[in-house]
Design a protein around this motif. Structure first.
Motif, PDB file in Angstrom:
ATOM      1  N   PRO A  53       1.250  45.456  40.461  1.00  0.00           N
ATOM      2  CA  PRO A  53       1.884  46.261  39.112  1.00  0.00           C
ATOM      3  C   PRO A  53       3.309  46.689  39.247  1.00  0.00           C
ATOM      4  O   PRO A  53       3.701  47.380  39.912  1.00  0.00           O
ATOM      5  CB  PRO A  53       0.972  47.733  39.142  1.00  0.00           C
ATOM      6  N   HIS A  54       4.168  45.872  38.577  1.00  0.00           N
ATOM      7  CA  HIS A  54       5.488  45.986  38.334  1.00  0.00           C
ATOM      8  C   HIS A  54       6.043  47.154  37.847  1.00  0.00           C
ATOM      9  O   HIS A  54       5.629  47.642  36.735  1.00  0.00           O
ATOM     10  CB  HIS A  54       6.019  44.516  37.818  1.00  0.00           C
ATOM     11  N   ALA A  55       7.207  47.667  38.620  1.00  0.00           N
ATOM     12  CA  ALA A  55       7.959  48.836  37.523  1.00  0.00           C
ATOM     13  C   ALA A  55       9.435  48.256  38.156  1.00  0.00           C
ATOM     14  O   ALA A  55       9.672  47.868  38.967  1.00  0.00           O
ATOM     15  CB  ALA A  55       7.837  50.186  38.402  1.00  0.00           C
ATOM     16  N   THR A  56      10.274  48.687  36.991  1.00  0.00           N
ATOM     17  CA  THR A  56      11.748  48.317  37.215  1.00  0.00           C
ATOM     18  C   THR A  56      12.419  49.188  36.867  1.00  0.00           C
ATOM     19  O   THR A  56      12.358  49.997  35.698  1.00  0.00           O
ATOM     20  CB  THR A  56      12.119  47.019  36.256  1.00  0.00           C
ATOM     21  N   GLU A  57      13.703  49.777  37.515  1.00  0.00           N
ATOM     22  CA  GLU A  57      14.479  50.831  37.264  1.00  0.00           C
ATOM     23  C   GLU A  57      15.938  50.371  37.303  1.00  0.00           C
ATOM     24  O   GLU A  57      16.260  49.314  38.030  1.00  0.00           O
ATOM     25  CB  GLU A  57      14.350  51.741  38.328  1.00  0.00           C
ATOM     26  N   PHE A  58      16.617  50.729  36.432  1.00  0.00           N
ATOM     27  CA  PHE A  58      18.141  50.351  36.226  1.00  0.00           C
ATOM     28  C   PHE A  58      19.029  51.089  36.848  1.00  0.00           C
ATOM     29  O   PHE A  58      19.021  52.152  36.436  1.00  0.00           O
ATOM     30  CB  PHE A  58      18.331  49.702  34.763  1.00  0.00           C
ATOM     31  N   LEU A  59      20.293  50.910  36.964  1.00  0.00           N
ATOM     32  CA  LEU A  59      21.444  51.716  37.256  1.00  0.00           C
ATOM     33  C   LEU A  59      22.579  50.737  37.377  1.00  0.00           C
ATOM     34  O   LEU A  59      22.782  49.845  37.910  1.00  0.00           O
ATOM     35  CB  LEU A  59      21.245  52.236  38.881  1.00  0.00           C
ATOM     36  N   THR A  60      23.746  51.495  36.512  1.00  0.00           N
ATOM     37  CA  THR A  60      24.850  50.894  36.326  1.00  0.00           C
ATOM     38  C   THR A  60      25.925  51.561  37.075  1.00  0.00           C
ATOM     39  O   THR A  60      26.160  52.840  37.063  1.00  0.00           O
ATOM     40  CB  THR A  60      25.324  50.829  34.984  1.00  0.00           C
ATOM     41  N   VAL A  61      26.892  50.985  37.954  1.00  0.00           N
ATOM     42  CA  VAL A  61      27.580  51.425  38.886  1.00  0.00           C
ATOM     43  C   VAL A  61      29.117  51.029  38.711  1.00  0.00           C
ATOM     44  O   VAL A  61      29.150  49.971  38.491  1.00  0.00           O
ATOM     45  CB  VAL A  61      27.123  51.703  40.485  1.00  0.00           C
ATOM     46  N   ASP A  62      29.933  51.907  39.129  1.00  0.00           N
ATOM     47  CA  ASP A  62      31.200  51.343  39.441  1.00  0.00           C
ATOM     48  C   ASP A  62      31.508  50.844  40.463  1.00  0.00           C
ATOM     49  O   ASP A  62      31.592  51.387  41.871  1.00  0.00           O
ATOM     50  CB  ASP A  62      32.241  52.729  39.197  1.00  0.00           C
ATOM     51  N   VAL A  63      31.796  49.326  40.691  1.00  0.00           N
ATOM     52  CA  VAL A  63      31.993  48.558  41.962  1.00  0.00           C
ATOM     53  C   VAL A  63      33.284  48.305  42.133  1.00  0.00           C
ATOM     54  O   VAL A  63      33.854  47.325  43.070  1.00  0.00           O
ATOM     55  CB  VAL A  63      31.227  47.585  41.944  1.00  0.00           C
ATOM     56  N   THR A  64      34.217  49.141  41.513  1.00  0.00           N
ATOM     57  CA  THR A  64      35.599  48.787  41.725  1.00  0.00           C
ATOM     58  C   THR A  64      36.096  48.864  43.001  1.00  0.00           C
ATOM     59  O   THR A  64      37.094  47.998  43.634  1.00  0.00           O
ATOM     60  CB  THR A  64      36.703  49.721  41.052  1.00  0.00           C
ATOM     61  N   GLU A  65      35.733  49.838  44.057  1.00  0.00           N
ATOM     62  CA  GLU A  65      36.181  49.888  45.326  1.00  0.00           C
ATOM     63  C   GLU A  65      35.628  48.874  46.157  1.00  0.00           C
ATOM     64  O   GLU A  65      36.219  48.302  46.982  1.00  0.00           O
ATOM     65  CB  GLU A  65      35.887  51.319  45.975  1.00  0.00           C
ATOM     66  N   SER A  66      34.391  48.321  45.870  1.00  0.00           N
ATOM     67  CA  SER A  66      33.597  47.311  46.544  1.00  0.00           C
ATOM     68  C   SER A  66      34.501  45.889  46.230  1.00  0.00           C
ATOM     69  O   SER A  66      34.636  45.334  47.306  1.00  0.00           O
ATOM     70  CB  SER A  66      32.383  47.220  46.092  1.00  0.00           C
ATOM     71  N   MET A  67      34.971  45.794  45.100  1.00  0.00           N
ATOM     72  CA  MET A  67      35.607  44.750  44.699  1.00  0.00           C
ATOM     73  C   MET A  67      37.162  44.495  45.526  1.00  0.00           C
ATOM     74  O   MET A  67      37.316  43.500  45.888  1.00  0.00           O
ATOM     75  CB  MET A  67      35.732  44.406  43.199  1.00  0.00           C
ATOM     76  N   ILE A 111      30.582  40.131  46.211  1.00  0.00           N
ATOM     77  CA  ILE A 111      29.858  41.275  46.048  1.00  0.00           C
ATOM     78  C   ILE A 111      28.510  41.107  46.321  1.00  0.00           C
ATOM     79  O   ILE A 111      27.820  42.126  46.881  1.00  0.00           O
ATOM     80  CB  ILE A 111      30.065  41.745  44.493  1.00  0.00           C
ATOM     81  N   THR A 112      27.963  40.042  46.246  1.00  0.00           N
ATOM     82  CA  THR A 112      26.489  39.525  46.553  1.00  0.00           C
ATOM     83  C   THR A 112      26.482  40.127  48.089  1.00  0.00           C
ATOM     84  O   THR A 112      25.501  40.427  48.550  1.00  0.00           O
ATOM     85  CB  THR A 112      25.996  38.407  46.048  1.00  0.00           C
ATOM     86  N   THR A 113      27.362  39.507  48.985  1.00  0.00           N
ATOM     87  CA  THR A 113      27.192  39.485  50.336  1.00  0.00           C
ATOM     88  C   THR A 113      27.208  41.099  50.678  1.00  0.00           C
ATOM     89  O   THR A 113      26.439  41.528  51.356  1.00  0.00           O
ATOM     90  CB  THR A 113      28.302  38.873  50.928  1.00  0.00           C
ATOM     91  N   LEU A 114      28.162  41.797  50.170  1.00  0.00           N
ATOM     92  CA  LEU A 114      28.240  43.279  50.338  1.00  0.00           C
ATOM     93  C   LEU A 114      26.809  44.029  49.901  1.00  0.00           C
ATOM     94  O   LEU A 114      26.393  45.055  50.711  1.00  0.00           O
ATOM     95  CB  LEU A 114      29.408  43.991  49.600  1.00  0.00           C
ATOM     96  N   ALA A 115      26.264  43.548  48.577  1.00  0.00           N
ATOM     97  CA  ALA A 115      25.266  44.206  48.209  1.00  0.00           C
ATOM     98  C   ALA A 115      23.954  43.996  49.374  1.00  0.00           C
ATOM     99  O   ALA A 115      23.003  44.730  49.710  1.00  0.00           O
ATOM    100  CB  ALA A 115      24.811  43.900  46.850  1.00  0.00           C
ATOM    101  N   ALA A 116      24.054  42.731  49.932  1.00  0.00           N
ATOM    102  CA  ALA A 116      22.756  42.324  50.614  1.00  0.00           C
ATOM    103  C   ALA A 116      23.025  43.293  52.128  1.00  0.00           C
ATOM    104  O   ALA A 116      22.026  43.575  52.536  1.00  0.00           O
ATOM    105  CB  ALA A 116      23.001  40.765  50.950  1.00  0.00           C
ATOM    106  N   LEU A 117      24.476  43.346  52.520  1.00  0.00           N
ATOM    107  CA  LEU A 117      24.374  44.274  53.854  1.00  0.00           C
ATOM    108  C   LEU A 117      23.889  45.568  53.415  1.00  0.00           C
ATOM    109  O   LEU A 117      23.004  46.215  54.198  1.00  0.00           O
ATOM    110  CB  LEU A 117      25.785  44.010  54.303  1.00  0.00           C
ATOM    111  N   VAL A 118      24.136  46.184  52.335  1.00  0.00           N
ATOM    112  CA  VAL A 118      23.805  47.505  52.154  1.00  0.00           C
ATOM    113  C   VAL A 118      22.279  47.553  52.076  1.00  0.00           C
ATOM    114  O   VAL A 118      21.617  48.412  52.581  1.00  0.00           O
ATOM    115  CB  VAL A 118      24.282  48.220  50.791  1.00  0.00           C
ATOM    116  N   VAL A 119      21.829  46.462  51.558  1.00  0.00           N
ATOM    117  CA  VAL A 119      20.362  46.659  51.159  1.00  0.00           C
ATOM    118  C   VAL A 119      19.383  46.465  52.479  1.00  0.00           C
ATOM    119  O   VAL A 119      18.536  47.109  52.865  1.00  0.00           O
ATOM    120  CB  VAL A 119      19.862  45.487  50.224  1.00  0.00           C
ATOM    121  N   THR A 120      19.901  45.513  53.530  1.00  0.00           N
ATOM    122  CA  THR A 120      19.355  45.336  54.675  1.00  0.00           C
ATOM    123  C   THR A 120      19.391  46.686  55.610  1.00  0.00           C
ATOM    124  O   THR A 120      18.304  46.991  56.290  1.00  0.00           O
ATOM    125  CB  THR A 120      19.889  44.179  55.542  1.00  0.00           C
ATOM    126  N   ARG A 121      20.238  47.282  55.278  1.00  0.00           N
ATOM    127  CA  ARG A 121      20.619  48.565  56.260  1.00  0.00           C
ATOM    128  C   ARG A 121      19.595  49.723  55.759  1.00  0.00           C
ATOM    129  O   ARG A 121      18.971  50.560  56.490  1.00  0.00           O
ATOM    130  CB  ARG A 121      22.001  49.093  56.344  1.00  0.00           C
TER     131      ARG A 121
END
Length: 435
Positions: A229-243, A262-272
């Protein structure tokens, strides 16, 4: 003399149950040596060359090019192993010996040796190159897998083309010229012709053969959609500092040869962060009536290729610092597009990321890979008016979409995880909390 032996499609591993015959390297009446490559097949995960476990004369070929064969299904029947007239007999190995072959080292006859992975030693412009042998021309037609697929989908016999690339490499433009010139039907007489003729009443219709990858993807997506049973949540964020951080890291002397984004950075955050929210790095085991929380993060990265959608996996991603994680991700993405991934690289994922932003899309609702409890979609980075320090400013923003298995993950856990990823991407300095 030997009794007739039938070579059946072996188990190619990784749970694969079928393969499509791309082309045969042999014909009826031909003498085949032990471990000689007899066919090229395509599974849902890779292109594989099949070596023969027998030495003998081909009595019957049981599958046409383009036909899908189930594991255990008959491929070739071999008869009398006397060499064809005018040919020397192939030397036979002793018991337990392994002999050099066209694709490495194979097992002795009648042992049911596993097929060897297709050699990718010839390359052009960073893409794997396959070789097409044409007995009439006594030459080799070289091309990359995507070019071969284009020719196959449009019924173009690639062995009739003269390549305009380096050393006669057949390029996409060569195939396209053949299609535009109306040379597509050159393969129409073959039972493997993948493009069906347009039926009356459907002017302009195009019948495209379903590839092994797309067939497997469709099966997996249907299984996932109607099981979890899938559920999906959305969040829009300011990534200026990450960029800004990614841009600074690109010019760091120690990171200059590493592809960061930015994908690499997001991947690092996710794995931690998954260490804090193990439910999203788990699976629902129906048979055992339990939830398995994985001890490591095997990160899947969705890759769009000419063969279809692939999700190669970086194993133990939670232990990789940013440079190594970036190298691993860029490596599997390049391999996926070149068609050189090993089957083992496409299995065992525990959580996945898909970047729909590269296609100019703001957000989407990703479908979970079967057996995974979470997948994060990254939208495009887009400048838009945003509240910043009590004022309105143009900021770089990104929409995150998290789909999760609601049997395993509660809304609270999913929301906290998504908010945590968003918080670190808004303020990368918080990453120290998770590393």
């Amino acid at each position: 003399m030997m009794t007739d032996q039938t070579f059946k499609l072996p188990d190619l591993g990784e749970g694969l149950t079928e393969s499509e015959v791309l082309n045969w390297k042999i014909k009826v009446g031909e003498h085949v040596a032990l471990n000689q490559v007899i066919a090229e097949v395509e599974t849902a995960k890779a292109v594989v060359e099949l070596p023969s476990p027998y030495a003998g004369v081909v009595q019957q070929i049981h599958a046409a090019q383009g036909q899908v064969v189930q594991v255990g299904g008959p491929l070739v029947t071999f008869g009398d192993d006397e060499p064809a007239k005018g040919k020397d007999p192939a030397p036979q190995p002793g018991a337990g010996e392994r002999t050099p072959t066209l694709v490495g080292y194979g097992a002795p006859a009648a042992t049911g040796a596993r097929p060897q992975r297709k050699s990718r030693s010839v390359r052009a412009s960073g893409a794997a190159v396959v070789e097409h042998h044409d007995e009439q021309r006594q030459a080799v037609t070289r091309c990359t897998p995507p070019v071969r697929k284009l020719a196959r989908d449009h019924g173009v016999d690639i062995s009739t083309l003269t390549g305009s690339g380096e050393d006669g490499l057949v390029l996409r433009r060569d195939v396209q010229q053949a299609i535009d010139a109306g040379n597509g039907p050159t393969a129409a007489a073959s039972p493997a012709a993948p493009v069906a003729p347009v039926q009356p009443g459907g002017i302009g219709d195009k019948h495209v053969k379903i590839t092994a990858v797309r067939r497997a993807t469709a099966k997996a997506m249907v299984q996932s959609a109607f099981t979890a049973p899938h559920a999906t949540e959305f969040l829009t964020v300011d990534v200026t500092e990450s960029m800004a951080l990614v841009e600074r890291l690109r010019f760091h002397p120690l990171l200059k040869d590493i592809k960061l984004n930015i994908t690499t950075l997001a991947a690092l955050v996710v794995t931690r962060l998954l260490r804090t929210y193990p439910a999203l790095n788990s699976t629902w085991d129906e048979k055992a009536d339990e939830i398995i929380e994985f001890g490591s993060v095997n990160l899947g990265m969705a890759v769009a290729t000419d063969r279809g959608l692939l999700v190669p996996v970086v194993k133990n991603a939670q232990d990789l610092p940013l440079p190594q994680l970036a190298t691993a991700l860029s490596g599997i993405i390049a391999q996926g597009r070149a068609g050189t991934l090993a089957p083992a690289q496409l299995s065992g994922g525990t959580f996945s990321i898909t970047n729909v932003g590269v296609f100019g899309v703001d957000a989407g609702t990703p479908i979970l890979p079967p057996g995974q409890a979470g997948i994060l979609a990254l939208g495009q980075v887009k400048r838009r008016p945003w509240e910043y320090q009590d004022e309105v400013a143009l900021r770089h923003t990104m929409t995150l979409a998290l789909s999760f298995d609601h049997r395993v993950v509660d809304g609270k856990e999913a929301s906290e995880f998504l908010a945590g990823v968003g918080s670190v991407l808004e303020d990368p300095g918080l990453m120290n909390i998770f590393i």
